[in-house]
Design an enzyme around this catalytic site. Sequence first.
Site, mmCIF file in Angstrom:
data_model
loop_
_atom_site.group_PDB
_atom_site.id
_atom_site.type_symbol
_atom_site.label_atom_id
_atom_site.label_comp_id
_atom_site.label_asym_id
_atom_site.label_seq_id
_atom_site.Cartn_x
_atom_site.Cartn_y
_atom_site.Cartn_z
ATOM 1 N N ASN A 8 21.527 20.884 -155.111
ATOM 2 C CA ASN A 8 22.725 20.477 -154.800
ATOM 3 C C ASN A 8 22.786 18.838 -155.357
ATOM 4 O O ASN A 8 22.320 18.121 -154.672
ATOM 5 C CB ASN A 8 23.348 20.497 -153.350
ATOM 6 C CG ASN A 8 24.510 19.858 -152.931
ATOM 7 O OD1 ASN A 8 25.356 19.538 -153.869
ATOM 8 N ND2 ASN A 8 24.854 19.706 -151.815
ATOM 9 N N LYS A 10 25.445 16.926 -155.737
ATOM 10 C CA LYS A 10 26.419 16.150 -155.309
ATOM 11 C C LYS A 10 27.300 15.477 -156.121
ATOM 12 O O LYS A 10 27.495 15.924 -157.360
ATOM 13 C CB LYS A 10 25.907 15.424 -153.908
ATOM 14 C CG LYS A 10 25.069 16.259 -152.858
ATOM 15 C CD LYS A 10 24.579 15.504 -151.786
ATOM 16 C CE LYS A 10 23.738 16.340 -150.987
ATOM 17 N NZ LYS A 10 23.382 15.741 -149.546
ATOM 18 N N HIS A 99 29.583 23.238 -147.362
ATOM 19 C CA HIS A 99 28.359 22.280 -147.039
ATOM 20 C C HIS A 99 29.002 21.196 -146.125
ATOM 21 O O HIS A 99 29.909 21.055 -146.164
ATOM 22 C CB HIS A 99 27.981 21.369 -148.578
ATOM 23 C CG HIS A 99 27.183 20.546 -148.484
ATOM 24 N ND1 HIS A 99 27.208 19.364 -147.740
ATOM 25 C CD2 HIS A 99 25.683 20.759 -148.681
ATOM 26 C CE1 HIS A 99 25.949 18.628 -147.546
ATOM 27 N NE2 HIS A 99 24.884 19.578 -148.112
ATOM 28 N N GLU A 101 28.821 18.322 -145.814
ATOM 29 C CA GLU A 101 29.809 17.062 -146.425
ATOM 30 C C GLU A 101 31.311 17.670 -146.534
ATOM 31 O O GLU A 101 32.246 16.859 -146.254
ATOM 32 C CB GLU A 101 29.258 16.601 -147.608
ATOM 33 C CG GLU A 101 27.991 15.698 -147.141
ATOM 34 C CD GLU A 101 26.912 15.649 -148.250
ATOM 35 O OE1 GLU A 101 27.060 15.894 -149.683
ATOM 36 O OE2 GLU A 101 25.755 15.300 -147.957
ATOM 37 N N GLU A 169 21.476 24.117 -142.805
ATOM 38 C CA GLU A 169 21.098 22.977 -142.983
ATOM 39 C C GLU A 169 21.490 22.142 -141.833
ATOM 40 O O GLU A 169 22.786 21.823 -141.481
ATOM 41 C CB GLU A 169 21.990 22.323 -144.211
ATOM 42 C CG GLU A 169 21.645 22.972 -145.447
ATOM 43 C CD GLU A 169 22.141 21.887 -146.593
ATOM 44 O OE1 GLU A 169 20.781 21.661 -147.531
ATOM 45 O OE2 GLU A 169 23.220 21.702 -146.685
ATOM 46 N N GLY A 175 19.693 14.291 -146.023
ATOM 47 C CA GLY A 175 19.642 12.897 -146.535
ATOM 48 C C GLY A 175 19.001 11.695 -145.699
ATOM 49 O O GLY A 175 19.250 10.575 -145.731
ATOM 50 N N SER A 211 16.452 17.181 -146.289
ATOM 51 C CA SER A 211 15.246 16.373 -146.964
ATOM 52 C C SER A 211 14.060 17.150 -146.957
ATOM 53 O O SER A 211 12.850 16.832 -146.869
ATOM 54 C CB SER A 211 14.761 15.377 -145.535
ATOM 55 O OG SER A 211 15.887 14.574 -145.061
ATOM 56 N N GLY A 233 18.574 15.156 -152.420
ATOM 57 C CA GLY A 233 17.877 14.189 -153.081
ATOM 58 C C GLY A 233 16.646 14.498 -154.130
ATOM 59 O O GLY A 233 16.727 14.143 -155.307
HETATM 60 P P1 PGA Z 1 18.743 16.341 -148.927
HETATM 61 O O1 PGA Z 1 20.261 17.055 -149.053
HETATM 62 O O2 PGA Z 1 17.947 17.375 -149.497
HETATM 63 O O3 PGA Z 1 19.059 15.137 -149.810
HETATM 64 O O4 PGA Z 1 18.806 16.313 -147.629
HETATM 65 C C1 PGA Z 1 20.385 18.574 -148.786
HETATM 66 C C2 PGA Z 1 21.902 19.023 -149.031
HETATM 67 O O5 PGA Z 1 22.684 18.165 -148.285
HETATM 68 O O6 PGA Z 1 22.355 20.045 -149.334
#
Ligand code: PGA
Length: 248
Positions: A8, A10, A99, A101, A169, A175, A211, A233
């Site tokens: 992802n 983003k 997601h 977000e 998640e 993140g 993460s 990330g």
């Molecule tokens: P992250 O993001 O690996 O940076 O924690 C995961 C995601 O938002 O799908």
Amino acid sequence: MKKIFAANWKLNKTPEQAREFVIQFKNEAFKHADFFKTCEVILFPQAFGLEAVSSLCAGTEIGFGPQNIYFEKSGAFTGENSAEVASVALKAKFALIGHSERREIFKEIDGQLNKKNILVQSLKMTSVFCIGESLQQREAFQTLPVCFAQLDAGLAGLDQNVRVIVAYEPVWAIGTGKVATLEQVAEVHQAINDKLEARGFKSFQILYGGSVKADNAASLLKVPHVDGFLIGGASLEVSSFLNVCLAN
Ligand code: PGA
């Protein structure tokens, strides 16, 4: 069964950077014998990068799709992404839906996400449908009820014979560098597995996200019903993404 590694990206990467990533990733991955026999890779670039990824990945073993779509195929919906264009014109086979977000920042609600999942399925694409609890909900012992409610609402009316991918998640792990413990992941993935089976779904995978990095990937992949990852990330650089895949 292959493990799934979904990136992802983003709101990152220009089309040129997306192209460079794919070229470099393919070069590196093919150095490892049987890479694509054990790993299913899915890339979710931002909308402007989708065509670049499509031009290099359509017809290959690397899946891809948009990070969000609208639940209507076309029409007067200024600013939205068409799943039909992604599917028909760009050959995307996946779409990231719900997601956290999207849920939090863009206020997407279960009913809309359900319509998106239904449209995705009608276009013969596969949803990577995200669910997960906030820290407050976890501390109030609401993790499973929250996840079940999101699943029930989001997957209502779908054909249970068609593949669906669920990404668990925990919002507090995205993140933040805070990974859910193996016990927490095991409990929720088992519960999601049982729920999907009880609802009659015949073909599904459950991803963990939050993460994920090369150094925690191997132990997470050993947890029952962890069928792969949704990675933010650590998916931005070829080396870190590949190292997560190679933990398989
Ligand atoms: P992250 O993001 O690996 O940076 O924690 C995961 C995601 O938002 O799908």
